[in-house]
Design a protein around this motif. Sequence first.
Motif, short mmCIF file in Angstrom:
data_model
loop_
_atom_site.label_atom_id
_atom_site.label_comp_id
_atom_site.label_asym_id
_atom_site.label_seq_id
_atom_site.Cartn_x
_atom_site.Cartn_y
_atom_site.Cartn_z
N LEU A 87 -4.54 14.47 6.37
CA LEU A 87 -4.70 15.29 5.16
C LEU A 87 -5.85 14.75 4.31
O LEU A 87 -5.95 13.54 4.09
CB LEU A 87 -3.42 15.29 4.33
N SER A 88 -6.66 15.66 3.83
CA SER A 88 -7.70 15.30 2.87
C SER A 88 -7.11 15.29 1.48
O SER A 88 -6.00 15.79 1.24
CB SER A 88 -8.85 16.31 2.94
N GLU A 113 0.84 -1.18 0.00
CA GLU A 113 0.00 0.00 0.00
C GLU A 113 0.88 1.23 0.00
O GLU A 113 2.06 1.16 0.37
CB GLU A 113 -0.92 0.02 1.22
N PHE A 114 0.32 2.35 -0.43
CA PHE A 114 1.07 3.59 -0.45
C PHE A 114 0.86 4.35 0.86
O PHE A 114 -0.20 4.29 1.48
CB PHE A 114 0.66 4.46 -1.63
N VAL A 115 1.90 5.06 1.26
CA VAL A 115 1.83 5.93 2.42
C VAL A 115 2.36 7.30 2.02
O VAL A 115 3.11 7.43 1.04
CB VAL A 115 2.64 5.38 3.61
N LEU A 116 1.97 8.29 2.78
CA LEU A 116 2.48 9.65 2.58
C LEU A 116 3.59 9.86 3.60
O LEU A 116 3.39 9.68 4.80
CB LEU A 116 1.36 10.66 2.78
N ALA A 117 4.77 10.22 3.13
CA ALA A 117 5.95 10.32 3.98
C ALA A 117 6.41 11.76 4.11
O ALA A 117 6.36 12.54 3.15
CB ALA A 117 7.09 9.47 3.43
N ALA A 118 6.88 12.11 5.31
CA ALA A 118 7.45 13.42 5.59
C ALA A 118 8.63 13.24 6.54
O ALA A 118 8.82 12.17 7.12
CB ALA A 118 6.41 14.34 6.20
N THR A 146 -8.33 9.90 3.63
CA THR A 146 -8.74 8.82 2.74
C THR A 146 -7.51 7.99 2.42
O THR A 146 -6.51 8.53 1.96
CB THR A 146 -9.34 9.35 1.43
N PRO A 147 -7.54 6.67 2.67
CA PRO A 147 -6.35 5.85 2.43
C PRO A 147 -5.89 5.92 0.98
O PRO A 147 -6.70 6.04 0.05
CB PRO A 147 -6.84 4.43 2.78
N LEU A 148 -4.58 5.86 0.80
CA LEU A 148 -4.01 5.82 -0.54
C LEU A 148 -4.19 4.42 -1.13
O LEU A 148 -4.43 3.46 -0.41
CB LEU A 148 -2.53 6.20 -0.50
N PRO A 149 -4.05 4.28 -2.45
CA PRO A 149 -4.34 3.00 -3.12
C PRO A 149 -3.43 1.86 -2.67
O PRO A 149 -2.28 2.06 -2.30
CB PRO A 149 -4.11 3.31 -4.60
N GLU A 150 -3.98 0.66 -2.73
CA GLU A 150 -3.20 -0.56 -2.55
C GLU A 150 -2.74 -1.05 -3.92
O GLU A 150 -3.26 -0.61 -4.95
CB GLU A 150 -4.03 -1.63 -1.85
N LEU A 151 -1.79 -1.95 -3.92
CA LEU A 151 -1.31 -2.50 -5.19
C LEU A 151 -0.94 -3.96 -5.00
O LEU A 151 -0.66 -4.41 -3.89
CB LEU A 151 -0.10 -1.72 -5.72
N THR A 190 -0.41 20.50 -1.61
CA THR A 190 0.77 20.35 -0.77
C THR A 190 2.01 20.12 -1.63
O THR A 190 2.04 19.17 -2.42
CB THR A 190 0.60 19.17 0.20
N PRO A 191 3.03 20.95 -1.52
CA PRO A 191 4.26 20.74 -2.31
C PRO A 191 4.86 19.37 -2.03
O PRO A 191 4.92 18.93 -0.89
CB PRO A 191 5.17 21.86 -1.82
N CYS A 192 5.29 18.72 -3.09
CA CYS A 192 5.73 17.34 -2.94
C CYS A 192 6.96 17.04 -3.79
O CYS A 192 7.39 17.82 -4.63
CB CYS A 192 4.60 16.38 -3.35
N VAL A 193 7.54 15.86 -3.52
CA VAL A 193 8.57 15.29 -4.38
C VAL A 193 7.87 14.25 -5.25
O VAL A 193 7.12 13.41 -4.75
CB VAL A 193 9.68 14.61 -3.56
#
Length: 212
Positions: A95-96, A79-84, A174-179, A103-106
């Motif tokens: 975060l919605s 699954e994907f996660v948001l990292a900081a 909201t959870p990020l997608p699974e793969l 949000t600025p991102c890489v």
Amino acid sequence: MSKRTFTVIASDCTTTVLLGPLLPRLLAEAPGVRIKVAPPGPDYVDAVRSVRCDLLFWPSYLLNPELDRFPRAPLFTDEFVLAAARDSTSFDHPLSAAELATTPCVRLTPFTCRDNTIDLIAALESAAPPVITVGSFALALEVVSRTHLVTTAQRRLFELKREALGLREVEMATPLPELTMTMYWHPRTGRSPAHQWLRSRVQDAAAALGLS
């Protein structure tokens, strides 16, 4: 086994999580074997079609109808996660999707496949404005660890890098997608003993590491 070279196409995440632990075992079992690992590029489907690669590792969330023509085997889920960065104080609440979109991102470098532009990170982050664009998930996490930015990454890679890089997971409303990471190959190699050996070792490694 006689001397031969296998070419596989895999992202840096799949290489780190699955192939990295497996490759020394392959070489110990078959010293004459050589493994060439290449990153996915615009011609990844054609590489399978022309048998320029022996195995393609491709995630299910990036569906490609052309890949349906080839034999495949699911390997592991993720699954994907948001990292900081761990010391970042900018994200103190879930975060919605709307907030993430501003949000600025890489972001990973996109590549074009025929008529479809596939951006592994943009597919998840909607309109999130990229501040830095890099060529791998691992490098994205490295950059995030030194900045105020965020990025998305597969959980398995994130957990491997979390402590060393000083990362934390940002909760999403909201959870990020699974793969499901899937292994593809050309039908021509289906009955080849050498290719059967390679595919079985990959599947054994996924099972042994608890990835399946």
